[in-house]
Write a protein that holds these residues in place. Sequence first.
Motif: not given
Lengths: 332, 332
Positions: A153, A187-188, A194-197, A201, A205-207, A210, A231, A233, A235, B154, B281-282, B295, B297
Motif C-alpha cells: 500500500t 512516528p517519524h 515513507l514510513i513502513p509502519h 505492531f 512483526n506485521y502491523t 496489515e 505491506t 506504507v 506516503t 517507491y 526510511m529514505p 520489516r 517477516r
Amino acid sequence: MGYKIAVVGATGLVGQEMLKILYERKIPISELYAFASAKSEGTYVEFGNEKIKVEKATADGIAKAEFALFSIGEEISLELAPEIAKKGTIIIDNSNAFRMDPEVPLVIPEINPEDLKNHKNIIANPNCSTIQMLVALNPLHKRWKLKRIFVATYQSVSGKGKDAIDELLTSTSAFLKREDHPPKVFPHPIAFNLIPHIDSFEDENYTREEMKMVRETHKILHDPTIKVSPTCVRTPVIRGHSEVINAEFQDDFSLEEVFEVLSNAPGVRVLDEPSNKVYPMPIFCEGRDEVFVGRIRKDLFNPRSINMWVVSDNIRKGAALNAIQILEYLIK
Amino acid sequence: MGYKIAVVGATGLVGQEMLKILYERKIPISELYAFASAKSEGTYVEFGNEKIKVEKATADGIAKAEFALFSIGEEISLELAPEIAKKGTIIIDNSNAFRMDPEVPLVIPEINPEDLKNHKNIIANPNCSTIQMLVALNPLHKRWKLKRIFVATYQSVSGKGKDAIDELLTSTSAFLKREDHPPKVFPHPIAFNLIPHIDSFEDENYTREEMKMVRETHKILHDPTIKVSPTCVRTPVIRGHSEVINAEFQDDFSLEEVFEVLSNAPGVRVLDEPSNKVYPMPIFCEGRDEVFVGRIRKDLFNPRSINMWVVSDNIRKGAALNAIQILEYLIK
C-alpha cells in the motif's frame, strides 16, 4: 417522511464527509443529529445549507436516532455502541472495534450485502485499504477464484485524520524553509519520506493495518483460504490510498476478460491507457466515489496472475461512502 | 602512482557523487578528467579541495583516461563508448545502453564480480532499483534459491536527475501557496502525488523500468527462471528508493536464519526493531553506502516466502558507488 439519523464523530474528516454524502445522495432524513467528543460540543457542522449543532456523544443522545453512523474511534465505539444497539438504534461503525466480532456483519455493499440480513444492530465498515482492494478484486474472484494476493500500500496521511494532514503540510513547509519540525502525529517525519509502519505492531512483526487486510478479506469473502501478503506504507500524499496488487487466481482467463469484467464491475472505474499516460493517481481521486484501477497486466511468469494499481479516496469509498451505501441497503 | 580516470557526466547528480566517492575512498588517481555535455564546458566541478575544469565529452578527450565512469545518458553512451573502448579505455557505464549486451558484464560487486573477467572494455552498472533489490536478496538466494520475487517500488525523484528534484521542491512549494505549477520533468504533478509510470511503456504495458528489474535480475544472477513481478512507482521523495519485496525460495529456512544471513551480508544493513520504531526510511539513507533492510517477516501463508522493506540511496549504491566498487575490483 424520512429517518432519524445520527452522525457520531461529526467534526472529523470522515464525519464531515458522511454529512456531505448524506446530503448529496438525498438520503430521506426526518431528523439529523451530529455528535462528537466533549471538546466539540456546541460547535456547528454543515449539512447542505443548514448548520447542525454538535452534541456531546452519549448513549442516550445517540439512541434518539434510528441509524447512527459512527466514526469516532475504537474506544468510544466500544464504550457506547453496545448500549445504543440494545436500545434499538442500528449502528454502522467505521472503527476497528467490532469488525472481527462473529455477530457483526462486515460489509462492502458491492460484495456481501446479503450479510446485512443477520445484523444485531451493529454493522462494521471495513478498513479503507481492504475496501478498495476487494472492490477491485471481488469481480475477478467471482469469475476465477482468488488464491493469493500480494499487496503493497501507498497510504495517504488523511487516514490518520485532520491532524495528520496538518502535520504533512506544516512539516513539508518547514522542510522547504530548512526549519525543524518534530513529528507529533507520525512516528517519524513524513515530509518527503515513507514510513513502513501504520497502526501498532502485532505478532510476527506485521502491523495491525496489515493484519486487518488479511482478516477482513477472509471475513468479507467468506474464504479463510485466500493467502494475503500485505505491506502497508505511509506516503506523503494528502488524500487517496494507492495499492500495488498482484493477484493469483485458480482458473484460466485472458487479459481481455479481466478488462471486460472490471469495466462492468460495480464501483470500479478502469483508467488504463498507458500510451496516453492514463492511470489512476491519488491527486485526481479526491471526492470521487469509484475505486480506480489501472496498470492492469498479466504477470510475466504466471498466466493466472495479474498485476494492477488501485487508487481510491480513502475518506470516501474507504470510509464515509461505504457506510452510507450500507445505510442505503438497510432503508431500501 | 595512480590511474588516469575520467568522469563523464561530471556535472550531473551521479557524476558529482562519483567525484565525491572517488575522493572519499582514496582511489589512486594520477590524472582526473571531468567531461560533460557542451553546455557545461568550462565550468568547474569539485574533487576534495580541488576544482576540475569540465571538458566537452568527446571520444578523443575521454580516451586519454584508462578508466571512464559514464553517467551521461543512454544516447551519448551509445555514441561514444564503443569508439573509446576500441582505443583501450575501460568504460563503466551507468546507462541502460549496454546492460543487456551479451558481450558486456552487468555487475554488482557484492554478487557477480567474477563476470568482470571477460569484459571487452565496456562494463555496465545495473539499474538502481535492481541493485538494491539484489544486494538484499542474493545472500538469501545463495542459501535457499530464489523462485519468485514480487516487488513494488517507491522511487525518489532524484532517479530522474537534478531537474526532477527541482520540480518536486518547486511544485510542492507552489502547491502549499495554492499556485499552479505544470509539470515539465514528470508526466503528471508529483507534489503530494504518486505516478505509477517510470521510463517508457513497453509491450504488455510493463514500463521499461519494470522490465529492467526482470532482465537485469536474470543476467546478474545467471538464472532466467527466477520469476520477477515488478511494479514501479514514483513517489514525492527526494532521494532514496524503497521497495516492498515478497520473495519465495525453493528450500526451507527459519526467520532466524534470514536475519543471520542478512546481518552478515556484504553491503547490507539490517534495521529491524519494530517495537522501537526502527526500520529503514529514505530520509535517513542519503549519503549512506548500505542497502538497508527491515520489516523482515515470514509470509503468513507460505513458510518459504518472506516479506521485507528495502531502502537505499539510489544515487550512491544505486549508481555512483556501485560503479566505483567495480573500478576498485578492476584496479586491485
